[in-house]
Scaffold this motif. Structure first.
Motif, PDB file in Angstrom:
ATOM      1  N   SER A  23       0.826  -1.212   0.000  1.00 42.38           N
ATOM      2  CA  SER A  23       0.000   0.000   0.000  1.00 42.38           C
ATOM      3  C   SER A  23       0.859   1.261   0.000  1.00 42.38           C
ATOM      4  O   SER A  23       0.503   2.260  -0.640  1.00 42.38           O
ATOM      5  CB  SER A  23      -0.945   0.006   1.209  1.00 42.38           C
ATOM      6  N   THR A  24       1.998   1.220   0.683  1.00 46.50           N
ATOM      7  CA  THR A  24       2.879   2.388   0.742  1.00 46.50           C
ATOM      8  C   THR A  24       3.527   2.663  -0.614  1.00 46.50           C
ATOM      9  O   THR A  24       3.580   3.811  -1.074  1.00 46.50           O
ATOM     10  CB  THR A  24       3.962   2.190   1.814  1.00 46.50           C
ATOM     11  N   LEU A  32       3.569   5.630  -5.940  1.00 40.48           N
ATOM     12  CA  LEU A  32       3.531   5.590  -7.401  1.00 40.48           C
ATOM     13  C   LEU A  32       2.338   6.372  -7.946  1.00 40.48           C
ATOM     14  O   LEU A  32       2.433   7.013  -9.000  1.00 40.48           O
ATOM     15  CB  LEU A  32       3.500   4.145  -7.894  1.00 40.48           C
ATOM     16  N   LYS A  33       1.231   6.315  -7.239  1.00 43.20           N
ATOM     17  CA  LYS A  33       0.053   7.099  -7.647  1.00 43.20           C
ATOM     18  C   LYS A  33       0.307   8.589  -7.474  1.00 43.20           C
ATOM     19  O   LYS A  33      -0.118   9.409  -8.291  1.00 43.20           O
ATOM     20  CB  LYS A  33      -1.166   6.687  -6.827  1.00 43.20           C
ATOM     21  N   GLN A  34       1.025   8.928  -6.420  1.00 42.07           N
ATOM     22  CA  GLN A  34       1.297  10.332  -6.100  1.00 42.07           C
ATOM     23  C   GLN A  34       2.256  10.952  -7.111  1.00 42.07           C
ATOM     24  O   GLN A  34       2.124  12.130  -7.458  1.00 42.07           O
ATOM     25  CB  GLN A  34       1.881  10.424  -4.691  1.00 42.07           C
ATOM     26  N   ASP A  67      10.232   6.288 -12.564  1.00 36.84           N
ATOM     27  CA  ASP A  67      10.372   5.291 -13.629  1.00 36.84           C
ATOM     28  C   ASP A  67      11.308   4.145 -13.252  1.00 36.84           C
ATOM     29  O   ASP A  67      11.608   3.276 -14.073  1.00 36.84           O
ATOM     30  CB  ASP A  67      10.825   5.939 -14.934  1.00 36.84           C
ATOM     31  N   GLU A  68      11.779   4.135 -11.999  1.00 33.61           N
ATOM     32  CA  GLU A  68      12.632   3.049 -11.500  1.00 33.61           C
ATOM     33  C   GLU A  68      12.371   2.855 -10.016  1.00 33.61           C
ATOM     34  O   GLU A  68      12.466   3.802  -9.233  1.00 33.61           O
ATOM     35  CB  GLU A  68      14.106   3.358 -11.722  1.00 33.61           C
ATOM     36  N   VAL A 110       3.327  -1.828  -9.064  1.00 31.10           N
ATOM     37  CA  VAL A 110       3.507  -1.275 -10.403  1.00 31.10           C
ATOM     38  C   VAL A 110       2.368  -1.711 -11.315  1.00 31.10           C
ATOM     39  O   VAL A 110       1.809  -0.917 -12.087  1.00 31.10           O
ATOM     40  CB  VAL A 110       4.870  -1.699 -10.986  1.00 31.10           C
ATOM     41  N   SER A 111       1.999  -2.984 -11.219  1.00 36.92           N
ATOM     42  CA  SER A 111       0.930  -3.512 -12.064  1.00 36.92           C
ATOM     43  C   SER A 111      -0.412  -2.851 -11.756  1.00 36.92           C
ATOM     44  O   SER A 111      -1.146  -2.451 -12.668  1.00 36.92           O
ATOM     45  CB  SER A 111       0.819  -5.031 -11.872  1.00 36.92           C
TER      46      SER A 111
END
Length: 339
Positions: free
Chosen positions: A222-223, A228-230, A235-236, A252-253
């Motif tokens: 969740s973290t 990633l949403k934020q 990109d890595e 990522v998926s």
């Protein structure tokens, strides 16, 4: 494997130390042309198994429960113990104070040697000194490269985490990445902090640090997902352990992120992920070798007065990269749980 170029002194000394240990073992395994088994009474080796008096060695690590990386270290230690006629007492606790208590328990049991990880060296300093004062030889493994000599340990087996992090940073420069997220699963662990610091030093793009609770994978997921949403520019994703890397694949998926994933450390599921292409590569520090050499070195010291690394240099077990070019060669060992 693609091995990082290291200073000459650090490349040569480990080979010499390993060759000495191998020579003793081979002497016990070899046979004459007439079929009679050769024996090396000085080393106490016969047909690859020690006939030296039974001794007890304690291995005390900072491993969290359920981490397959540490299972591999333990397997290496158990393999050496079986060869060396050693009773192995393995214990672990990720809390530094409790790990120190486990070392004290080993001292109270009057073991013949102690192998210890120094992820939080200040917390172990006093109890390590107690062991040495009691005449118990102590070696380090995995964590504590920067302090093992000053704390009086006989030898150290592991990788230089700063160098490893720098190597990974250089490697992801070649992937075209511009914004890396380095995920640390245990805040304050010197090994993990050094890895991310190394990445940040050599990676040409932006590096963010994200702390997660490595003992709670749903929380890790969740973290990472939230991060990633934020920030869609990431990109890595660089993780510092196989379970976190595999969890990051899910994040990522689910977010539809374009981020690639690279990691430190292996297990069989991580090897499979490299084969599938969901993870780019891993930095392998050979944990089986760390566990094996730590126990074997104490046996060699007690039975033959040997110092691995000459007592002056660490014995480096990594870093090495495992990627699509060599992963198939590693897979057969990972399937057995030894890589």
């Amino acid at each position: 494997m693609n091995r990082l170029s290291l200073p000459r002194s650090r490349r040569v000394v480990p080979v010499v130390a390993l060759a000495a240990a191998a020579a003793l073992t081979v002497a016990g395994c070899s046979s004459s042309s007439g079929g009679k088994k050769a024996e090396d009474s000085a080393a106490g080796v016969s047909a690859g198994k020690a006939d030296t008096p039974r001794m007890t060695i304690a291995m005390v690590t900072h491993a969290p429960s359920g981490d397959t990386f540490w299972d591999t270290i333990r397997k290496g230690a158990e393999a050496a113990a079986a060869k060396d006629n050693v009773k192995l007492i393995y214990s672990n606790d990720e809390t530094a104070g409790d790990q120190a208590n486990l070392v004290q328990n080993a001292i109270d049991q009057k073991v013949d040697g102690i192998a210890v990880t120094l992820a939080k060296p200040d917390a172990l300093k006093d109890v390590v000194a107690k062991a040495e004062k009691a005449g118990i030889p102590v070696v380090g493994l995995n964590a504590g490269l920067s302090v093992w000599k000053q704390q009086g340990l006989l030898s150290f087996f592991g990788q230089d985490e700063a160098v490893s992090g720098q190597a990974l940073g250089i490697k992801i420069n070649g992937t075209g990445a511009k914004h890396a997220l380095c995920v640390i699963q245990a805040q304050g662990d010197v090994n993990l902090e050094e890895r991310c610091a190394g990445v940040k030093k050599t990676f040409g793009g932006k590096t963010d640090i994200l702390y997660v609770n490595g003992t709670d994978m749903p929380s890790v997921k969740s973290t990472i997902t939230a991060k990633l949403k934020q920030d869609s520019s990431i990109d890595e994703v660089v993780t510092l352990g196989a379970p976190v890397a595999l969890t990051a694949v899910q994040s990522v998926s689910e977010t539809g992120s374009k981020a690639k994933i690279a990691t430190f450390d292996l297990n069989k599921d991580l090897v499979s992920a490299i084969q599938k292409g969901t993870i780019q590569f891993a930095v392998d520090q050979q944990p089986f070798l760390q566990g094996y050499l730590a126990v074997d070195s104490l046996w060699l010291y007690k039975t033959n007065g040997n110092f691995s690394g000459g007592g002056e240099q660490p014995v480096l077990t990594g870093p090495a990269f495992v990627d699509k070019t060599n992963v198939d060669a590693v897979a057969k060992f990972a399937a057995k749980g030894t890589r």
